[in-house]
Design a protein around this motif. Structure first.
Motif, mmCIF file in Angstrom:
data_model
loop_
_atom_site.group_PDB
_atom_site.id
_atom_site.type_symbol
_atom_site.label_atom_id
_atom_site.label_comp_id
_atom_site.label_asym_id
_atom_site.label_seq_id
_atom_site.Cartn_x
_atom_site.Cartn_y
_atom_site.Cartn_z
ATOM 1 N N TYR A 5 1.300 -0.732 -0.188
ATOM 2 C CA TYR A 5 0.007 0.494 -0.469
ATOM 3 C C TYR A 5 1.185 1.189 0.347
ATOM 4 C CZ TYR A 5 -3.332 -3.115 1.526
ATOM 5 O OH TYR A 5 -4.283 -4.262 1.595
ATOM 6 N N ASN A 6 0.048 2.585 -0.641
ATOM 7 C CA ASN A 6 1.071 3.838 -0.246
ATOM 8 C C ASN A 6 0.748 4.158 0.907
ATOM 9 O OD1 ASN A 6 -0.177 3.598 -3.967
ATOM 10 N ND2 ASN A 6 2.026 4.034 -3.281
ATOM 11 N N ARG A 77 -2.193 3.266 -4.073
ATOM 12 C CA ARG A 77 -3.453 2.207 -3.245
ATOM 13 C C ARG A 77 -3.208 1.793 -1.891
ATOM 14 N NH1 ARG A 77 -5.722 -1.793 -2.701
ATOM 15 N NH2 ARG A 77 -5.231 -4.247 -2.574
ATOM 16 N N ASN A 78 -4.427 2.417 -1.293
ATOM 17 C CA ASN A 78 -4.667 2.319 -0.190
ATOM 18 C C ASN A 78 -5.731 1.582 0.881
ATOM 19 O OD1 ASN A 78 -3.633 4.926 -0.968
ATOM 20 N ND2 ASN A 78 -4.784 5.746 -1.297
ATOM 21 N N PHE A 79 -5.189 1.595 2.044
ATOM 22 C CA PHE A 79 -6.276 0.700 3.273
ATOM 23 C C PHE A 79 -6.461 0.789 4.134
ATOM 24 C CE2 PHE A 79 -7.680 -1.594 6.558
ATOM 25 C CZ PHE A 79 -7.041 -3.566 6.518
ATOM 26 N N SER A 152 3.165 -2.792 5.611
ATOM 27 C CA SER A 152 3.758 -2.799 4.263
ATOM 28 C C SER A 152 3.223 -1.318 3.391
ATOM 29 C CB SER A 152 2.901 -4.442 3.869
ATOM 30 O OG SER A 152 1.826 -4.285 3.337
ATOM 31 N N ALA A 153 3.049 -0.248 4.122
ATOM 32 C CA ALA A 153 2.596 0.602 3.387
ATOM 33 C C ALA A 153 3.467 1.328 3.686
ATOM 34 C CB ALA A 153 1.924 1.625 4.552
ATOM 35 N N GLU A 154 3.430 2.858 2.436
ATOM 36 C CA GLU A 154 4.817 3.614 2.922
ATOM 37 C C GLU A 154 5.044 4.606 3.728
ATOM 38 O OE1 GLU A 154 6.058 5.279 -0.982
ATOM 39 O OE2 GLU A 154 4.399 4.248 -2.163
ATOM 40 N N THR A 288 -0.203 12.470 -1.907
ATOM 41 C CA THR A 288 0.037 11.560 -3.059
ATOM 42 C C THR A 288 1.810 12.579 -3.835
ATOM 43 O OG1 THR A 288 -2.878 11.399 -3.603
ATOM 44 C CG2 THR A 288 -1.113 11.262 -5.317
ATOM 45 N N GLY A 289 1.376 13.619 -3.523
ATOM 46 C CA GLY A 289 2.621 13.969 -3.858
ATOM 47 C C GLY A 289 4.228 13.292 -3.341
ATOM 48 N N VAL A 290 3.874 13.274 -1.891
ATOM 49 C CA VAL A 290 4.764 12.321 -1.173
ATOM 50 C C VAL A 290 5.570 11.566 -1.820
ATOM 51 C CG1 VAL A 290 5.764 11.813 1.199
ATOM 52 C CG2 VAL A 290 3.923 13.884 0.856
ATOM 53 N N ILE A 291 4.168 10.687 -2.248
ATOM 54 C CA ILE A 291 4.452 9.181 -2.201
ATOM 55 C C ILE A 291 5.417 8.912 -4.159
ATOM 56 C CG2 ILE A 291 2.981 7.167 -3.234
ATOM 57 C CD1 ILE A 291 3.090 7.269 -0.497
#
Length: 336
Positions: A5-6, A77-79, A152-154, A288-291
């Motif tokens: 996940y992002n 891609r998110n949770f 498992s996320a950023e 989103t920009g950070v990702i």
């Protein structure tokens, strides 16, 4: 390492139900303008009975859910971790998120409490006054938190509203600690000035020792620091987060980072029809920009652009996934 996940978001799962009302309606029903007020189920029924007509907008909301939804629309891609009951409101909440590809916790099958709901009253000046019946939304159980998905996320994004309940603040702190153990970035939104004023100690408990990123508006920053100028907030805010983004409504935002000079990024002034969701859209766009590994200025520029777009319509969401993609492409056109 490729992450599943992002963004992993945690917050109160609330069905946002929005009504256009007059100033007189707020006065008559003793609704505090421009604030988030916690209410019980009896008060919720009373307010619903006082509104004439059907809602102008209904969506699966809560601050972090709105931000996660926006980021998903921008290609992440998110949770989302939020608690709902196995009732019509809860299932509608989950269905809306899963329809756009956001993974969620399953509904809780055994409970004597309803899913949460937020009544949002928007006056002709675009100001929104939120009355929130939490229901089951704040009854987190630590065993329900999916450690593998967190780690498992950023980046994990936590809602400051969770500070208002014991189970909420415990869940928020647990998610942040699990993220730190795995080297996942941590971010929190202060959410509302009433949360800062009433639950600052709980917020400090959640944040300790510090965050990677903090979102707040100028009123929340002033309340947190107990000062009367935004410049006086920079030091105290950077004591709790490496990077702090302070929003200034249509004027834009200020980005303060340790070791760097404060950076003002101008906004995109609009005639606001409805300010509901502007801060959530801002956060979703910034994250989103950070990702995407953008620098701070570009993240803030996109966040200001996205927030200016959402205030021109009714509701905290754009009408479809294609509208988020259009906004994404429109930003790239104007920022060339």
């Amino acid at each position: 390492m490729i992450k599943d996940y992002n963004l992993f978001g945690i917050g109160n799962a609330l069905l946002d139900t929005e009504y256009q009302v007059s100033e007189e309606f707020l006065t008559r029903n003793k609704v505090q303008k421009g604030r988030m007020t916690l209410i019980d189920s009896a008060r919720r029924s009373e307010l619903i009975d006082s509104v004439s007509g059907t809602p102008d907008d209904v969506s699966s909301g809560g601050s972090v859910a709105n931000a996660i939804y926006a980021a998903q629309g921008f290609g992440c891609r998110n949770f989302f971790a939020g608690v709902v009951a196995n009732d019509d409101v809860g299932m509608a909440f989950i269905q809306e998120l899963t329809n756009v590809g956001i993974d969620t916790l399953p509904p809780r099958s055994t409970t004597d409490r309803d899913s949460g709901q937020c009544l949002i009253f928007v006056t002709p000046d675009g100001e929104r006054s939120m009355n929130t019946s939490i229901g089951i939304a704040d009854s987190f159980e630590l065993s329900e938190l999916p450690t593998p998905n967190i780690q498992s996320a950023e980046l994990v994004y936590v809602e400051g509203y969770l500070a208002s309940s014991c189970t909420g603040r415990g869940a928020a702190r647990t998610v942040i600690n699990k993220a730190r153990e795995a080297g996942v970035q941590t971010c929190l939104t202060l959410a509302d000035v009433s949360i800062v004023q009433n639950f600052k100690l709980a917020l400090e408990y959640i944040i300790e020792p510090e965050l990677d990123l903090l979102f707040c508006n100028v009123e929340e920053a002033l309340a947190w620091c107990n000062v009367d100028s935004v410049e006086a907030t920079y030091g105290p805010m950077l004591s709790i987060a490496r990077l702090c983004v302070i929003t200034l409504s249509e004027a834009g935002c200020i980005v303060v980072e340790r070791g760097e000079a404060p950076m003002y990024v101008k906004g995109f002034p609009q005639s606001a029809l409805d300010s509901n969701g502007a801060g959530d859209m801002f956060a979703g766009a910034y994250l989103t920009g950070v990702i995407n590994d953008w620098d701070n200025h570009r993240c803030a520029h996109f966040a200001n652009f996205a927030a200016a777009t959402i205030v021109t319509q009714i509701g905290a969401r754009l009408s479809s996934g294609s509208e988020y993609r259009k906004l994404w492409h429109a930003f790239h056109d104007v920022s060339r």
